[in-house]
Scaffold this motif. Structure first.
Motif, PDB file in Angstrom:
ATOM      1  N   LEU A  12       0.825  -1.214   0.000  1.00  0.00           N
ATOM      2  CA  LEU A  12       0.000   0.000   0.000  1.00  0.00           C
ATOM      3  C   LEU A  12       0.856   1.260   0.000  1.00  0.00           C
ATOM      4  CD1 LEU A  12      -2.873  -0.992   2.468  1.00  0.00           C
ATOM      5  CD2 LEU A  12      -3.046  -0.642  -0.004  1.00  0.00           C
ATOM      6  N   LEU A  13       2.000   1.221   0.695  1.00  0.00           N
ATOM      7  CA  LEU A  13       2.918   2.363   0.676  1.00  0.00           C
ATOM      8  C   LEU A  13       3.405   2.624  -0.747  1.00  0.00           C
ATOM      9  CD1 LEU A  13       5.015   1.715   3.913  1.00  0.00           C
ATOM     10  CD2 LEU A  13       3.610   3.731   3.469  1.00  0.00           C
ATOM     11  N   ALA A  14       3.735   1.544  -1.470  1.00  0.00           N
ATOM     12  CA  ALA A  14       4.200   1.685  -2.850  1.00  0.00           C
ATOM     13  C   ALA A  14       3.081   2.206  -3.756  1.00  0.00           C
ATOM     14  CB  ALA A  14       4.707   0.338  -3.365  1.00  0.00           C
TER      15      ALA A  14
ATOM     16  N   LEU B  82      -0.031   5.988  -7.220  1.00  0.00           N
ATOM     17  CA  LEU B  82      -1.390   6.328  -7.642  1.00  0.00           C
ATOM     18  C   LEU B  82      -1.629   7.826  -7.860  1.00  0.00           C
ATOM     19  CD1 LEU B  82      -4.153   5.208  -8.334  1.00  0.00           C
ATOM     20  CD2 LEU B  82      -4.751   5.276  -5.910  1.00  0.00           C
ATOM     21  N   PRO B  83      -1.190   8.726  -6.960  1.00  0.00           N
ATOM     22  CA  PRO B  83      -1.420  10.157  -7.206  1.00  0.00           C
ATOM     23  C   PRO B  83      -0.777  10.645  -8.502  1.00  0.00           C
ATOM     24  CG  PRO B  83      -0.818   9.782  -4.919  1.00  0.00           C
ATOM     25  CD  PRO B  83      -0.575   8.497  -5.638  1.00  0.00           C
TER      26      PRO B  83
ATOM     27  N   THR C 153      -5.146   6.418   0.409  1.00  0.00           N
ATOM     28  CA  THR C 153      -4.907   5.120  -0.228  1.00  0.00           C
ATOM     29  C   THR C 153      -4.564   4.051   0.799  1.00  0.00           C
ATOM     30  OG1 THR C 153      -4.085   6.200  -2.238  1.00  0.00           O
ATOM     31  CG2 THR C 153      -3.491   3.885  -1.926  1.00  0.00           C
ATOM     32  N   ILE C 154      -3.768   4.415   1.781  1.00  0.00           N
ATOM     33  CA  ILE C 154      -3.221   3.434   2.727  1.00  0.00           C
ATOM     34  C   ILE C 154      -4.156   3.141   3.889  1.00  0.00           C
ATOM     35  CG2 ILE C 154      -1.315   2.977   4.339  1.00  0.00           C
ATOM     36  CD1 ILE C 154       0.386   4.835   2.476  1.00  0.00           C
ATOM     37  N   PHE C 155      -4.777   4.175   4.439  1.00  0.00           N
ATOM     38  CA  PHE C 155      -5.490   4.017   5.713  1.00  0.00           C
ATOM     39  C   PHE C 155      -7.005   3.967   5.516  1.00  0.00           C
ATOM     40  CE2 PHE C 155      -1.493   6.282   6.555  1.00  0.00           C
ATOM     41  CZ  PHE C 155      -0.869   5.307   7.322  1.00  0.00           C
TER      42      PHE C 155
ATOM     43  N   TYR D 199       4.207   8.071   9.123  1.00  0.00           N
ATOM     44  CA  TYR D 199       4.081   8.368   7.697  1.00  0.00           C
ATOM     45  C   TYR D 199       2.885   9.276   7.408  1.00  0.00           C
ATOM     46  CZ  TYR D 199       3.438   7.501   2.686  1.00  0.00           C
ATOM     47  OH  TYR D 199       3.284   7.652   1.326  1.00  0.00           O
ATOM     48  N   GLY D 200       1.748   8.974   8.050  1.00  0.00           N
ATOM     49  CA  GLY D 200       0.543   9.762   7.810  1.00  0.00           C
ATOM     50  C   GLY D 200       0.724  11.234   8.130  1.00  0.00           C
TER      51      GLY D 200
END
Length: 304
Positions: A77-79, A84-85, A102-104, A141-142
């Protein structure tokens, strides 16, 4: 069919929250307090309820497999959140917010109730494992993504929150097979039952102040929603089924990937100068669409 029925129940409760807000039974202050009850009391109780009682269906090897799967899932998901953006040509100011969306996902408010209803309380142990990297990443990260490059000091106290603490307690109870008195187990079970109705009412109440029609006029947000709610969970679950011979664990992975954008993304955007309007829209539109997409994904990948 079970997933569809469960999503219908959650949707009805969501609409009751919407109606209650319109009728001034719930206001923004009440909604915030109800969220606090879910986050700090009901949801932690639901995490514990998954490891209290009969856990004979869960083997130690499955626990190790779940830890490995959760790590791989969030690395993927990090990748994807990085790529994606760029694919969607998102403006620079909104890239960090899209990465976080995307991740959370809304694991606690929507994911846990569905997992409990569809796969049983024992499957919540698998889900609780996924919550550990989730909490670590969202508070590191968030925050960095929402601050758009500004440096934020690392604080362990931001990671050691109630969600992580109760996940660790749940794992400890499972590993040690710690017996609990019936009155404690019953208290935990009763509190855990508050999670779904309260969380859905809060989400429904939040829609009352939004223009729902305008939500569906943002082409990029709609495309993002299709990727997050359909493409990622379908591909991710099909890949998982190639390597994991455990129906409940594959189901948990499917729900982890299928749930809408987590409400925590909007809170982070507001506090750390991210794109708060975008985050709020992302939470709203993916939550509404997930009522349809989760049953669709489940029918496509879990019935084969």
């Amino acid at each position: 069919m079970i997933v569809l029925q469960q999503m219908a129940v959650l949707f009805i409760i969501m609409m009751i929250g919407f109606w209650a807000f319109k009728k001034d039974m719930i206001d923004s202050v009440t909604s915030k307090k109800l969220s606090g009850i879910v986050v700090n009391i009901a949801n932690p109780a639901m995490i514990l309820s998954g490891v209290i009682g009969d856990t004979s269906q869960i083997q130690g090897s499955d626990l190790i497999l779940t830890v490995t799967a959760s790590i791989i899932l969030y690395l993927a998901l990090l990748a994807i959140g990085t790529i994606l953006p760029k694919v969607l040509s998102i403006p620079e100011k909104s890239i960090g917010t899209y990465r976080v969306m995307t991740i959370f996902s809304n694991i606690g408010f929507i994911g846990f109730p569905i997992i409990s209803a569809v796969y049983g309380s024992s499957a919540l142990l698998y889900a609780s494992i996924f919550l550990i990297p989730y909490n670590v990443l969202i508070y590191t990260y968030g925050i960095q993504m929402m601050k758009q490059g500004e440096k934020e000091a690392f604080h362990w106290k931001k990671i050691i929150n109630i969600g992580v603490v109760f996940c660790i307690i749940a794992i400890f109870i499972f590993i040690t097979n710690l017996p609990l008195p019936n009155w404690i187990a019953n208290t935990i079970s009763t509190l855990s039952n508050l999670t779904a109705p309260l969380s859905m009412m809060v989400i429904g109440a939040s829609f009352a102040s939004m223009n729902i029609i305008k939500l569906f006029c943002d082409a990029k947000l709609l495309l993002f929603s299709a990727v997050k709610l359909l493409l990622l969970p379908i591909i991710g679950t099909l890949i998982a089924k190639q390597f994991i011979d455990n129906y409940a664990l594959c189901g948990v992975i499917m729900i982890m990937l299928s749930t809408p954008v987590g409400s925590m993304t909007a809170m982070l955007a507001q506090e750390y100068n991210g794109d708060y309007e975008l985050a709020s829209k992302g939470v709203a539109i993916t939550t509404l669409l997930s009522v349809l997409t989760i049953p669709i994904v489940s029918a496509l990948v879990m019935n084969g």
